[in-house]
Design a protein around this motif. Structure first.
Motif, PDB file in Angstrom:
ATOM      1  N   THR A 196      87.490  69.591  38.907  1.00  9.46           N
ATOM      2  CA  THR A 196      87.516  68.420  39.787  1.00  9.46           C
ATOM      3  C   THR A 196      86.980  67.209  39.033  1.00  9.46           C
ATOM      4  OG1 THR A 196      85.360  69.001  40.727  1.00  9.46           O
ATOM      5  CG2 THR A 196      87.333  69.755  41.910  1.00  9.46           C
ATOM      6  N   GLY A 197      87.263  66.035  39.585  1.00  6.22           N
ATOM      7  CA  GLY A 197      86.968  64.799  38.882  1.00  6.22           C
ATOM      8  C   GLY A 197      88.125  64.390  37.990  1.00  6.22           C
ATOM      9  N   GLY A 207      88.357  58.292  45.760  1.00  4.69           N
ATOM     10  CA  GLY A 207      86.990  58.355  46.277  1.00  4.69           C
ATOM     11  C   GLY A 207      86.059  59.263  45.509  1.00  4.69           C
ATOM     12  N   ARG A 208      86.596  60.101  44.608  1.00  8.50           N
ATOM     13  CA  ARG A 208      85.710  61.018  43.882  1.00  8.50           C
ATOM     14  C   ARG A 208      84.791  60.270  42.929  1.00  8.50           C
ATOM     15  NH1 ARG A 208      82.173  62.877  42.171  1.00  8.50           N
ATOM     16  NH2 ARG A 208      81.746  64.890  41.193  1.00  8.50           N
ATOM     17  N   TYR A 214      78.100  56.489  46.582  1.00  3.77           N
ATOM     18  CA  TYR A 214      78.329  56.115  47.985  1.00  3.77           C
ATOM     19  C   TYR A 214      77.583  57.075  48.916  1.00  3.77           C
ATOM     20  CZ  TYR A 214      82.107  52.659  47.217  1.00  3.77           C
ATOM     21  OH  TYR A 214      82.847  51.551  46.875  1.00  3.77           O
ATOM     22  N   GLY A 215      77.687  58.375  48.629  1.00  9.40           N
ATOM     23  CA  GLY A 215      77.028  59.371  49.468  1.00  9.40           C
ATOM     24  C   GLY A 215      75.523  59.167  49.528  1.00  9.40           C
ATOM     25  N   ALA A 372      70.390  64.225  49.221  1.00  6.70           N
ATOM     26  CA  ALA A 372      70.842  62.840  49.089  1.00  6.70           C
ATOM     27  C   ALA A 372      71.975  62.649  48.095  1.00  6.70           C
ATOM     28  CB  ALA A 372      69.656  61.952  48.699  1.00  6.70           C
ATOM     29  N   ASN A 373      72.059  63.497  47.068  1.00  5.67           N
ATOM     30  CA  ASN A 373      73.131  63.279  46.083  1.00  5.67           C
ATOM     31  C   ASN A 373      74.237  64.327  46.169  1.00  5.67           C
ATOM     32  OD1 ASN A 373      72.409  65.577  44.599  1.00  5.67           O
ATOM     33  ND2 ASN A 373      71.712  64.458  42.804  1.00  5.67           N
ATOM     34  N   ALA A 374      74.346  64.954  47.339  1.00  3.93           N
ATOM     35  CA  ALA A 374      75.363  65.996  47.514  1.00  3.93           C
ATOM     36  C   ALA A 374      76.772  65.443  47.720  1.00  3.93           C
ATOM     37  CB  ALA A 374      74.987  66.889  48.703  1.00  3.93           C
ATOM     38  N   GLY A 375      76.916  64.128  47.795  1.00  2.00           N
ATOM     39  CA  GLY A 375      78.232  63.538  48.055  1.00  2.00           C
ATOM     40  C   GLY A 375      79.252  63.828  46.973  1.00  2.00           C
ATOM     41  N   GLY A 376      78.791  63.936  45.720  1.00  2.01           N
ATOM     42  CA  GLY A 376      79.717  64.196  44.620  1.00  2.01           C
ATOM     43  C   GLY A 376      80.371  65.555  44.735  1.00  2.01           C
ATOM     44  N   VAL A 377      79.549  66.580  44.918  1.00  2.00           N
ATOM     45  CA  VAL A 377      80.125  67.926  44.999  1.00  2.00           C
ATOM     46  C   VAL A 377      80.906  68.105  46.296  1.00  2.00           C
ATOM     47  CG1 VAL A 377      78.146  69.112  46.082  1.00  2.00           C
ATOM     48  CG2 VAL A 377      79.666  70.364  44.534  1.00  2.00           C
TER      49      VAL A 377
END
Length: 448
Positions: A196-197, A207-208, A214-215, A372-377
């Motif tokens: 992914t990515g 959006g990735r 953003y997340g 807080a940084n789980a938006g990427g995965v």
């Protein structure tokens, strides 16, 4: 055996088995101590030794990565992949290319990833990987040759239903492209979901790129609103100037905040008028330069050597988005003394345990990394879904799903903390919520 006694016993075993791996041991210590009330309430976890099993990677792979530089000299780096836990789904986690990468860091990241992925509510297990290769200063051809050698071994251990790597520090769209291209050549399989990515032209998701940054801001916004605060007109400092930092700055600015400082590994800039993001993007995403070049475009800004000094900049909100261990007790105390009201982690475990404790004792709102940084995965998992369905969602669709996931993560961490009488402690809430889902899946699947 009581809960605390069991936790202490597991920690002793982990320390004996992983001597010298300070990053991994710190991560385990932070999580396990927060789980004491959970194992006391659920003695079946003790009987099945869930903590002993969840702190031991299911698989750890280390391999040599030989490659040829532009001078024709053969170089050798180390490659790693830790497949930590697959109880709730296939392994999922990024690849990091950085000189600091070693077994301890990869294990710490994989351990954290297990609970972070669980918090997203999506069916993905925990993994991490990378190499001590440094992409800085390397030509595109050198990076391509390294990525191809790295993938020559990694491809034996990954797959769309087994283990799905993504990017991390030092691994962006360029590296993912080289890795994916060589994976296809070696396997002769058109499986977009294996990484992914990816670029939009070959299976990537809108959006990735923005997702982790953003997340982070969506989580921060929920945390502030829940305490009758707003992000509007707040001054923010952001460590780092890579993907996470850039898009955290972008979204924070869109929501009415003023970002006044950011950094890289050499130093930091302060622009009291607000960081000009187009300049940062040009320096970092186009030129791949150093942040001090910002002064070439904005002479009125200030540049200071040494990245840790950024935490002396007075602000309302601090967002550590660079790397692990960047906020120690001294930096945390400085932030508190300067009147910071909230800290949310965009990097993986950037605050020391002592720094976190200091924030909490001073009633600073604190968003831990695994939440807080789980938006990427989370958005990586959305990319996997699109690949499986041979569909491509609009940016707005992906962003709306991301926002919903981050709101749910905040609510889950908060509600879990309250359930275990640790109100407002999002660190414990996130640890417990992420753990329980994985632990229950492990119990259901037996000793395997």
């Amino acid at each position: 055996m009581q809960g605390k006694e069991y936790v202490e016993s597991v920690l002793k075993t982990v320390k004996n088995r992983n001597k010298g791996e300070k990053e991994f041991l710190n991560a385990v210590k932070e999580v396990l101590y927060s789980l004491v009330p959970v194992v006391e309430k659920n003695p079946e976890y003790i009987k099945a030794n869930i903590l002993g099993r969840i702190t031991e990677p299911e698989r750890l792979i280390s391999f040599s990565v030989p490659w040829v530089d532009d001078k024709g000299q053969v170089q050798v780096n180390r490659g790693f992949r830790v497949q930590f836990n697959s109880a709730i789904g296939p392994y999922k986690g990024g690849l990091r290319f950085h000189p600091s990468v070693n077994q301890s860091i990869i294990k710490f990241l994989g351990f954290e990833q297990t609970f972070k992925n669980s918090l997203t509510g999506l069916p993905i297990g925990g993994a991490k990987g990378g190499s001590d290769f440094d992409p800085k200063g390397k030509s595109d051809h050198e990076i391509m040759r390294f990525c191809q050698s790295f993938m020559a071994e990694l491809q034996k251990h990954i797959g769309a239903d087994l283990d799905i790597p993504a990017g991390d520090i030092g691994v962006s769209g360029r590296e993912i492209g080289y890795l994916y291209g060589y994976y296809k050549k070696l396997t002769n399989i058109q499986t977009q979901g294996v990484l992914t990515g990816k670029g939009l032209a070959y299976g990537g998701s809108l959006g990735r790129t923005q997702a982790t940054g953003y997340g982070l801001i969506y989580f921060l916004e929920e945390m502030l609103q829940d305490h009758n605060e707003s992000i509007q007109e707040k001054t923010i400092i952001v460590s780092g100037s890579g993907n996470v930092a850039i898009y955290a700055m972008e979204k924070a600015t869109q929501l009415g905040a003023k970002v006044i400082a950011c950094s890289d590994s050499n130093g930091y800039i302060v622009d009291e008028n607000g960081i000009q993001l187009d300049v940062v993007k040009k320096i970092k995403e186009v030129k791949r330069g150093r942040i001090k070049e910002y002064l070439d475009y904005v002479p009125a800004a200030k540049y200071v050597e040494g990245c840790k000094g950024i935490w002396t900049t007075k602000c309302d909100i601090a967002l550590p988005c660079a790397t692990q261990g960047e906020i120690d007790t001294q930096s945390a105390q400085t932030l508190v003394d300067n009147g910071v009201i909230a800290v949310a982690e965009g990097a993986n475990m950037p605050s020391s345990l002592e720094a976190i404790d200091l924030f909490q004792k001073n009633n600073i709102l604190f968003g831990p990394a695994k939440a807080a940084n789980a938006g990427g995965v989370a958005t990586s998992a959305l990319e996997m879904s699109q690949n499986s369905m041979r569909l491509s969602w609009s940016f707005e669709e992906v962003d709306e799903k991301l926002k919903g996931i981050m709101k749910n993560i905040y609510a889950t961490a908060k509600n879990t903390a309250e359930e275990y009488i640790v109100s407002d402690n999002l660190v414990m809430g996130a640890n417990i919520a992420g753990f329980v889902k994985v632990a229950d899946a492990m119990l259901a699947q037996g000793i395997a």
